[in-house]
Write an enzyme that holds these catalytic residues in place. Sequence first.
Site, mmCIF file in Angstrom:
data_model
loop_
_atom_site.group_PDB
_atom_site.id
_atom_site.type_symbol
_atom_site.label_atom_id
_atom_site.label_comp_id
_atom_site.label_asym_id
_atom_site.label_seq_id
_atom_site.Cartn_x
_atom_site.Cartn_y
_atom_site.Cartn_z
ATOM 1 N N SER A 27 3.685 -28.419 -13.039
ATOM 2 C CA SER A 27 2.625 -27.443 -13.305
ATOM 3 C C SER A 27 3.038 -26.117 -12.701
ATOM 4 O O SER A 27 3.830 -26.081 -11.750
ATOM 5 C CB SER A 27 1.307 -27.909 -12.668
ATOM 6 N N TYR B 193 -4.121 -31.243 -5.771
ATOM 7 C CA TYR B 193 -3.298 -31.135 -6.988
ATOM 8 C C TYR B 193 -2.085 -30.250 -6.722
ATOM 9 O O TYR B 193 -0.951 -30.596 -7.083
ATOM 10 C CB TYR B 193 -4.147 -30.570 -8.125
#
Length: 228
Positions: free
Chosen positions: A116, A129
Amino acid sequence: RGANIGLNVLREDERSESTRAQIEAMGRQCMVLPCDVSEVAQMRASLARAAEVLGPLDILVNNAGIQRRAAFLDITEADYDRVMDVNLKAAFFLAQAFAAQCKASGRGGKVINISSVHEDLPFPHFASYCVSKGGMKMMMRSLAIELAPLGITVNNIAPGAIETPINAKLLNDPALHRALLANIPLNRLGQRADVAGVAAFLASSEADYITGATIVVDGGLLWNYSEQ
């Protein structure tokens, strides 16, 4: 692109059956492998079954990922553990099991991690995350060096905002959608094909000399993002 597919899902359902049917309609084999990849014993057994049915494995795409929204002071241990188990632990031990198979068969291989932009970009309320994706970045770099003598390349793809179910809430909120687009120079969300094309490239022989790299697929968001 010619690959047979071992498709991991948490559980079999209509979506996995539809995906299997689409792959087989292209003339390729698809084996659905239901298991929780964060459970290492389950994962290893699934990977072994895939090799038995499909033959020696050449490509691993670590695509499982979840997130839990919470202010840092409110993050629970259970949510932190689940995010880390799925996003980082699973990818780590899948890569280990895959590399062991590659070594045993005397073949090289490709490890492609779906990371990501948040391996670099802070994201308030999603600290766990970001930690998992930052860890994936260093995991990728370390494994790229250690596995290179086995002919195994290891790379990350770092998507930005992609139109997938994980962004359903954002897509259904016009104000949030507009605010996000203001941060994306190409002025659109990415499509799954934008990420899949890079994965196919990294899996191909054209990328044989690329390892230890993160390819960002974000429409320019990473270097243009700011919290409003």
